[in-house]
Design an enzyme around this catalytic site. Structure first.
Site, PDB file in Angstrom:
ATOM      1  N   THR A  20       0.832  -1.213   0.000  1.00 19.47           N
ATOM      2  CA  THR A  20       0.000   0.000   0.000  1.00 19.47           C
ATOM      3  C   THR A  20       0.858   1.251   0.000  1.00 19.47           C
ATOM      4  O   THR A  20       0.490   2.278  -0.585  1.00 19.47           O
ATOM      5  CB  THR A  20      -0.910  -0.012   1.250  1.00 19.47           C
ATOM      6  N   SER A  66       1.425  -7.422  -0.975  1.00 22.86           N
ATOM      7  CA  SER A  66       2.078  -8.453  -0.157  1.00 22.86           C
ATOM      8  C   SER A  66       1.169  -9.617   0.212  1.00 22.86           C
ATOM      9  O   SER A  66       1.647 -10.639   0.698  1.00 22.86           O
ATOM     10  CB  SER A  66       2.711  -7.843   1.100  1.00 22.86           C
ATOM     11  N   THR A  99       1.483  -4.358   4.301  1.00 24.02           N
ATOM     12  CA  THR A  99       1.258  -4.713   5.702  1.00 24.02           C
ATOM     13  C   THR A  99       0.731  -6.140   5.884  1.00 24.02           C
ATOM     14  O   THR A  99       0.890  -6.717   6.954  1.00 24.02           O
ATOM     15  CB  THR A  99       0.220  -3.752   6.337  1.00 24.02           C
ATOM     16  N   ASP A 100       0.102  -6.692   4.823  1.00 22.49           N
ATOM     17  CA  ASP A 100      -0.622  -7.960   5.014  1.00 22.49           C
ATOM     18  C   ASP A 100       0.260  -9.128   5.449  1.00 22.49           C
ATOM     19  O   ASP A 100      -0.134  -9.931   6.291  1.00 22.49           O
ATOM     20  CB  ASP A 100      -1.377  -8.339   3.727  1.00 22.49           C
TER      21      ASP A 100
HETATM   22  N1  ASP Z   1      -2.664  -5.471   0.566  1.00 19.52           N
HETATM   23  C1  ASP Z   1      -1.637  -4.517   0.945  1.00 19.52           C
HETATM   24  C2  ASP Z   1      -0.313  -5.268   0.983  1.00 19.52           C
HETATM   25  O1  ASP Z   1      -0.097  -6.007   1.903  1.00 19.52           O
HETATM   26  C3  ASP Z   1      -1.967  -3.947   2.270  1.00 19.52           C
HETATM   27  C4  ASP Z   1      -0.995  -2.939   2.801  1.00 19.52           C
HETATM   28  O2  ASP Z   1       0.125  -2.807   2.380  1.00 19.52           O
HETATM   29  O3  ASP Z   1      -1.420  -2.237   3.753  1.00 19.52           O
HETATM   30  O4  ASP Z   1       0.492  -5.114   0.090  1.00 19.52           O
END
Ligand code: ASP
Length: 329
Positions: A20, A66, A99-100
């Site tokens: 993100t 991610s 973050t995932d």
């Molecule tokens: N779906 C995103 C990822 O993990 C979520 C994020 O980065 O907050 O790449």
């Protein structure tokens, strides 16, 4: 992009993997309808000045959401970290990441590299195009940790908090302060570029696990398959039995390990436990990890299935996979 530098300067290397933090939405007001992994890592550093005495180097290792992280990217990332950390003038490495699965990548890198210099993963909950993105401050904070001479090991920096790779977990779907370290608590905080440390950095270990770094595509494809199944009210052993049938039928990539996401102090529904014991008897490595976000499994004398201590199910899966790779010689 590698900048030249005078001998008195130290480098911090920022490796981009997407997420993100590198996401783009159609409008600045949209913090959820974006596509992750769009903006290059060099552009993410656009408005960020290198702290005095530091030169920032960027390298794009991957560009993905991610949630889709895979072993190939992990190995590539671990290799690039090892390469840069071996350079005498590199103070540390920062990794921009989604973050995932951030906690899984952090745990993998700590297990494989156990570096004596800092490797700092950072992220954002809002895309780069947000009216008020959190990524730039997180990157600044992560650079401050990577440049801290006493720092070592793999950490995660988000919303001004430094977490150890061993303890960190994503605990919120939306808030910018989306990570926590459970009982262990954070390693420290970053405040206006200064690190205020509360406890030890994650432990380093000479050498790390160089076999993993050498893995090519063929070797990675042969890494043992480790599944995670959750114990819950009304659980059954049906999925374990299907996986065992697949194994018995000689499928190309049979289950070699099984992590049970167990309730409370490592307890498992009796039907799932019976199936897990059948799997263990058939040669599958079985590990119980608690579904609880804090605490560790306290062993009991009548335990028939090993436990993963304080590791979450996703981290226990990585630990079991690395253990099985090690056993395969
Ligand atoms: N779906 C995103 C990822 O993990 C979520 C994020 O980065 O907050 O790449």
């Amino acid at each position: 992009m590698v900048d030249s530098l005078s001998s008195s300067l130290r480098r911090v290397v920022v490796l981009g993997t997407g997420g993100t933090i590198a996401g783009r939405a159609a409008s600045g007001g949209d913090n959820i309808g974006y596509t992750a992994g769009q903006v290059g890592v060099a552009d993410l550093l656009g408005g960020i000045d290198a702290p005095e005495g530091l030169v920032l180097v960027t390298e794009q290792v991957a560009q993905l959401d991610s949630k889709d992280m895979d072993f190939g990217v992990w190995v590539q990332l671990a290799r690039r970290c090892a390469f840069w950390l071996a350079e005498a003038d590199v103070a540390g490495v920062v990794i921009t990441h989604g973050t995932d699965t951030l906690e899984e990548t952090a745990f993998f890198l700590q297990a494989v590299l156990a570096p004596d210099k800092p490797v700092v993963l950072t992220c954002a909950m809002r895309p780069a195009t947000s009216l008020s993105p959190d990524g730039p401050q997180n990157v600044r904070d992560a650079i401050a940790v990577a440049a801290t001479s006493s720092a070592q090991g793999v950490t995660v920096v988000c919303a001004g908090v430094i977490h150890s790779a061993m303890d960190v977990q994503k605990v919120h779907t939306y808030r910018q302060d989306a990570f926590a370290s459970g009982d262990a608590g954070p390693v420290g905080y970053v405040e206006e570029g200064a690190v205020r440390r509360l406890r030890d950095w994650p432990r380093s270990q000479a050498g790390g696990n160089s076999r993993i770094l050498e893995a090519d595509e063929k070797a990675i494809a042969l890494w043992p398959r480790v599944e995670i199944l959750t114990s819950h009210a009304g659980a059954s052993g049906a999925l374990v039995d299907l996986l065992l049938q697949e194994r018995a039928a000689g499928c190309a990539d049979p289950m070699r390990g099984l992590v049970l996401a167990a309730t409370g102090n490592g307890t498992v529904h009796h039907a799932l436990e019976a199936a897990a014991l059948r799997a263990q008897d058939a040669g599958v490595a079985v590990l119980r990890a608690t579904r609880c976000t804090s605490g560790r499994i306290l062993p009991r004398p009548d335990d028939k299935l090993r436990n993963a201590g304080a590791l979450t199910p996703v981290k226990a899966r990585i630990a079991l996979m690395l253990e099985l790779i090690g056993k395969a010689g």
